[in-house]
Design an enzyme around this catalytic site. Structure first.
Site, PDB file in Angstrom:
ATOM      1  N   ASP A 178       0.827  -1.209   0.000  1.00 36.08           N
ATOM      2  CA  ASP A 178       0.000   0.000   0.000  1.00 36.08           C
ATOM      3  C   ASP A 178       0.869   1.270   0.000  1.00 36.08           C
ATOM      4  OD1 ASP A 178      -2.280   1.486   0.075  1.00 36.08           O
ATOM      5  OD2 ASP A 178      -2.699   1.161   2.202  1.00 36.08           O
ATOM      6  N   GLU A 287      -2.913  -0.272  -8.678  1.00 39.67           N
ATOM      7  CA  GLU A 287      -3.732   0.871  -8.262  1.00 39.67           C
ATOM      8  C   GLU A 287      -2.897   2.148  -8.262  1.00 39.67           C
ATOM      9  OE1 GLU A 287      -6.644   0.576  -5.132  1.00 39.67           O
ATOM     10  OE2 GLU A 287      -5.810   2.308  -4.085  1.00 39.67           O
ATOM     11  N   HIS A 361      -9.834   5.366  -0.168  1.00 37.54           N
ATOM     12  CA  HIS A 361      -8.840   5.291   0.905  1.00 37.54           C
ATOM     13  C   HIS A 361      -9.385   5.937   2.173  1.00 37.54           C
ATOM     14  CE1 HIS A 361      -4.995   4.580  -1.657  1.00 37.54           C
ATOM     15  NE2 HIS A 361      -6.023   3.883  -2.094  1.00 37.54           N
TER      16      HIS A 361
HETATM   17 ZN    ZN Z   1      -4.403   6.707   0.475  1.00 36.35          ZN
END
Ligand code: ZN
Length: 468
Positions: A178, A287, A361
């Site tokens: 991430d 992403e 997010h």
């Molecule tokens: Zn983020």
């Protein structure tokens, strides 16, 4: 006292290692963990309070041989290994049990980023999602989170692998590197088998442009290479692009602002895609995150990024814009819901138009906007929610060990100032009750009131890293 798993091993040997013995495994600590491969039967059990992998072989077995165990015992004349859930053993298991490896979900699923910060909670997350059709990204850690919690991509992945074994979950889980910004971190995650890369472009985004006055901006714009400007103006300037039933328009001001703000991200994304994503030997959910910026992503900026990716032949699985209003950690959405809905509708239409999914997010606790997100994405979306899971884990501590929980609250307060360096929050410490003065039956106020939730959310790293 004879452990129940010994009786189970006897039954396993009697049945000739029948994998269907599962039905009879209800006596085990983790009944769904029983699996058979390569002439080896194995399952998880608690031995002296620790989770262990118990393995026994019917005949010569590579799998059995490769499992490293400090401890062994004999049951009905067979050697039984009692092995630690070590990194080495996780690697062996992933080789023989493909479902213990992460998989990419592609552009059409509904997935949740769960991000188990404790390395303990994933079995619970899997049970929560059972039957929902929502696909779990069990491992979801940024470098910031790894640093704060003193973990590595290896042990985050291992925890997820053991969790799917424990729950007998064969439908595929995701692992997300991430908010990665550096090529070397992307390489580490991919080499380990992570199935999702969230590329954080924030260091290539020029956040100063939005606040610049028109004269300065135009002057700065002139400094961009002329062929770049000409090419972009030809494609976008004064054009309107339909997206579903809506449209996105570029006037001179907005185009100049977008090119100055995002122009530098394009080469960076292309380089990462060419170096890591395209040549990778298995599918990757790629992403793009442009959410860590000072101002919301305008629909035109979102369209521009998507369109440039398409032109460059980069296939995004999802894109995370920064939405209008505030998505602060651990609390509900702050802002006007009608304004959010109008803005979100355009972002969802752009994602649909280009075929990828929106990624939300800081999705933890955004309960008031979830219905809007569901409606406009029709469930083709990714939502990252690690914060909620962390706070619910603390709720367990609060109910089971109230005194320890009070200590955690006191400690969190002492580290709050440090934690605000990493997270943008509007926490008012004066509004947070003193946990040490709350009786047990009121202690959960610490997990129900917004300011207290933020305090306990953003200090997670200090809480987890302090081994005392
Ligand atoms: Zn983020």
């Amino acid at each position: 006292m004879k452990e129940q798993w010994r009786e189970f091993i006897s039954a396993m040997i009697d049945s000739g290692f029948d994998a269907k013995l599962q039905r009879a495994s209800a006596e085990l600590d983790y009944p769904a963990s029983f699996h058979v491969a390569d002439q080896c039967g194995l399952f998880l059990a608690r031995v002296n309070g620790e989770k262990r992998l118990i393995a026994v072989a019917q005949a010569e077995s590579k799998l059995f041989n490769e499992i490293q165990a400090q401890e062994t015992c004999m049951v009905d004349g067979k050697a039984v290994k009692i092995a630690e859930l070590s990194a080495q053993n996780a690697e062996v298991m992933r080789k023989f049990f493909p479902f213990m490896n992460p998989v990419a979900f592609g552009r059409n699923s509904f997935s949740l980023g769960l991000g188990d910060r404790l390395g303990l909670a994933s079995p619970g997350h899997l049970r929560c999602l059972a039957g929902s059709g929502i696909r779990p990204v069990l491992a979801q850690q940024s470098i910031r989170e790894l640093t704060l919690t003193e973990r590595t991509y290896n042990n985050v992945l291992d925890a997820a692998s053991w969790a799917v074994l424990q729950e007998g979950f064969h439908d595929g889980f995701g692992a997300d590197g991430d908010h990665l910004k550096r090529p070397e971190d992307i390489k580490i995650a991919l080499d380990l088998g992570y199935s999702m890369i969230t590329l954080d472009c924030s260091e290539k985004i020029d956040g100063s442009i939005a606040a610049m006055n028109a004269t300065d901006r135009t002057a700065k714009y002139q400094s961009l290479p002329v062929d770049f400007r000409t090419k972009m103006e030809h494609f976008y300037l004064d054009k309107t692009f339909p997206v579903g039933t809506l449209s996105v328009h570029f006037d001179r001001d907005s185009l100049q602002e977008i090119l100055l703000t995002y122009g530098e991200t394009l080469a960076f994304i292309q380089q990462i895609d060419a170096q890591f994503i395209k040549p990778h030997h298995q599918p990757i959910d790629f992403e793009l995150s442009i959410d860590e910026t000072a101002t919301p992503t305008t629909p035109a900026a979102h369209y521009f990024m998507a369109s440039e990716m398409e032109k460059a032949g980069i296939v995004l699985c999802s894109l995370a814009p920064r939405f209008i209003g505030e998505f602060q950690k651990a609390i509900d959405y702050i802002g006007d819901l009608a304004v959010f809905e109008a803005d979100f509708a355009v972002h969802a239409a752009i994602a649909d138009h280009f075929g990828y999914r929106l990624s939300i997010h800081s999705g933890s606790d955004k309960f008031s906007v979830f219905p809007i997100i569901g409606q406009y994405t029709k469930g083709r979306v990714h939502v990252k929610t690690a914060g909620t899971n962390w706070l619910e884990a603390l709720r367990v501590v609060c109910r089971q060990e109230p005194q320890f929980f009070r200590e955690l609250c006191l400690f969190a307060r002492s580290r709050f100032a440090d934690a605000t360096k990493f997270y943008h929050v509007t926490t008012d410490l004066a509004k947070i009750p003193a946990a040490q003065d709350l009786p047990d039956n009121e202690l959960e106020r610490m997990l129900n009131e917004p300011d207290a939730r933020q305090l306990l959310h953003i200090t997670y790293g200090y809480i987890l890293a302090d081994k005392n």
